[in-house]
Design a protein around this motif. Sequence first.
Motif, PDB file in Angstrom:
ATOM      1  N   GLU A   1      -6.798 -25.459  23.533  1.00 47.54           N
ATOM      2  CA  GLU A   1      -5.715 -25.729  22.597  1.00 47.54           C
ATOM      3  C   GLU A   1      -5.902 -27.094  21.948  1.00 47.54           C
ATOM      4  O   GLU A   1      -5.496 -27.307  20.806  1.00 47.54           O
ATOM      5  N   ARG A   2      -6.525 -28.017  22.646  1.00 47.39           N
ATOM      6  CA  ARG A   2      -6.751 -29.353  22.088  1.00 47.39           C
ATOM      7  C   ARG A   2      -7.668 -29.297  20.870  1.00 47.39           C
ATOM      8  O   ARG A   2      -7.465 -30.032  19.913  1.00 47.39           O
ATOM      9  N   ALA A   3      -8.681 -28.464  20.930  1.00 45.33           N
ATOM     10  CA  ALA A   3      -9.581 -28.330  19.781  1.00 45.33           C
ATOM     11  C   ALA A   3      -8.834 -27.787  18.573  1.00 45.33           C
ATOM     12  O   ALA A   3      -9.008 -28.261  17.449  1.00 45.33           O
ATOM     13  N   ILE A   4      -7.988 -26.806  18.812  1.00 47.48           N
ATOM     14  CA  ILE A   4      -7.241 -26.196  17.710  1.00 47.48           C
ATOM     15  C   ILE A   4      -6.178 -27.157  17.176  1.00 47.48           C
ATOM     16  O   ILE A   4      -6.054 -27.340  15.970  1.00 47.48           O
ATOM     17  N   THR A   5      -5.426 -27.807  18.082  1.00 46.46           N
ATOM     18  CA  THR A   5      -4.378 -28.713  17.607  1.00 46.46           C
ATOM     19  C   THR A   5      -4.962 -29.948  16.934  1.00 46.46           C
ATOM     20  O   THR A   5      -4.331 -30.525  16.047  1.00 46.46           O
ATOM     21  N   HIS A   6      -6.161 -30.355  17.338  1.00 46.41           N
ATOM     22  CA  HIS A   6      -6.812 -31.471  16.643  1.00 46.41           C
ATOM     23  C   HIS A   6      -7.054 -31.114  15.180  1.00 46.41           C
ATOM     24  O   HIS A   6      -6.756 -31.893  14.281  1.00 46.41           O
TER      25      HIS A   6
ATOM     26  N   SER B   1      -5.303 -32.739  11.864  1.00 50.37           N
ATOM     27  CA  SER B   1      -6.129 -33.306  10.802  1.00 50.37           C
ATOM     28  C   SER B   1      -5.757 -32.708   9.446  1.00 50.37           C
ATOM     29  O   SER B   1      -5.597 -33.431   8.456  1.00 50.37           O
ATOM     30  N   TYR B   2      -5.615 -31.388   9.406  1.00 47.12           N
ATOM     31  CA  TYR B   2      -5.259 -30.731   8.144  1.00 47.12           C
ATOM     32  C   TYR B   2      -3.824 -31.039   7.744  1.00 47.12           C
ATOM     33  O   TYR B   2      -3.524 -31.188   6.555  1.00 47.12           O
ATOM     34  N   LEU B   3      -2.939 -31.168   8.712  1.00 49.28           N
ATOM     35  CA  LEU B   3      -1.560 -31.526   8.401  1.00 49.28           C
ATOM     36  C   LEU B   3      -1.505 -32.922   7.793  1.00 49.28           C
ATOM     37  O   LEU B   3      -0.782 -33.163   6.821  1.00 49.28           O
ATOM     38  N   GLN B   4      -2.292 -33.857   8.326  1.00 56.72           N
ATOM     39  CA  GLN B   4      -2.336 -35.206   7.757  1.00 56.72           C
ATOM     40  C   GLN B   4      -2.846 -35.173   6.327  1.00 56.72           C
ATOM     41  O   GLN B   4      -2.334 -35.875   5.459  1.00 56.72           O
TER      42      GLN B   4
ATOM     43  N   TYR C   1       3.727 -39.396   5.747  1.00 58.90           N
ATOM     44  CA  TYR C   1       4.031 -39.275   7.171  1.00 58.90           C
ATOM     45  C   TYR C   1       2.787 -39.596   7.991  1.00 58.90           C
ATOM     46  O   TYR C   1       1.679 -39.478   7.515  1.00 58.90           O
ATOM     47  N   ASP C   2       3.024 -39.976   9.246  1.00 56.15           N
ATOM     48  CA  ASP C   2       1.927 -40.223  10.184  1.00 56.15           C
ATOM     49  C   ASP C   2       1.917 -39.075  11.189  1.00 56.15           C
ATOM     50  O   ASP C   2       2.896 -38.878  11.914  1.00 56.15           O
ATOM     51  N   VAL C   3       0.845 -38.319  11.220  1.00 59.31           N
ATOM     52  CA  VAL C   3       0.741 -37.163  12.108  1.00 59.31           C
ATOM     53  C   VAL C   3       0.114 -37.598  13.420  1.00 59.31           C
ATOM     54  O   VAL C   3      -0.964 -38.184  13.447  1.00 59.31           O
ATOM     55  N   ASP C   4       0.798 -37.304  14.521  1.00 61.27           N
ATOM     56  CA  ASP C   4       0.286 -37.601  15.856  1.00 61.27           C
ATOM     57  C   ASP C   4       0.468 -36.344  16.692  1.00 61.27           C
ATOM     58  O   ASP C   4       1.587 -35.968  17.036  1.00 61.27           O
ATOM     59  N   CYS C   5      -0.616 -35.679  17.008  1.00 61.07           N
ATOM     60  CA  CYS C   5      -0.516 -34.408  17.738  1.00 61.07           C
ATOM     61  C   CYS C   5      -0.778 -34.583  19.227  1.00 61.07           C
ATOM     62  O   CYS C   5      -1.071 -33.618  19.928  1.00 61.07           O
ATOM     63  N   GLU C   6      -0.666 -35.796  19.717  1.00 59.44           N
ATOM     64  CA  GLU C   6      -0.855 -36.034  21.148  1.00 59.44           C
ATOM     65  C   GLU C   6       0.231 -35.300  21.930  1.00 59.44           C
ATOM     66  O   GLU C   6       1.405 -35.352  21.611  1.00 59.44           O
ATOM     67  N   TYR C   7      -0.187 -34.617  22.969  1.00 63.14           N
ATOM     68  CA  TYR C   7       0.723 -33.820  23.784  1.00 63.14           C
ATOM     69  C   TYR C   7       0.698 -34.345  25.208  1.00 63.14           C
ATOM     70  O   TYR C   7      -0.366 -34.479  25.794  1.00 63.14           O
ATOM     71  N   ASN C   8       1.858 -34.641  25.742  1.00 65.76           N
ATOM     72  CA  ASN C   8       1.932 -35.174  27.097  1.00 65.76           C
ATOM     73  C   ASN C   8       2.357 -34.066  28.053  1.00 65.76           C
ATOM     74  O   ASN C   8       3.504 -33.633  28.068  1.00 65.76           O
TER      75      ASN C   8
END
Length: 65
Positions: A33-38, A42-45, A52-59
Amino acid sequence: MTEEYSRKILKLMLDKLYERDLFLLNSDLNVTERAITHKMGSYLQDVVGIDYDVDCEYNRMGKKE
């Protein structure tokens, strides 16, 4: 940010993902999922630009309730 705007930018991001990286979704490999969300982040940014600042870090260490 309105719902209409949110839907528009998400559609543009998904269009880019499907166009450029559909193999990640269709792969028989163990794509994480990390590869896909990365890629999604990137495309969302790209779509939202400097607005906006896109941060897809997931805790994953959050509370379990």
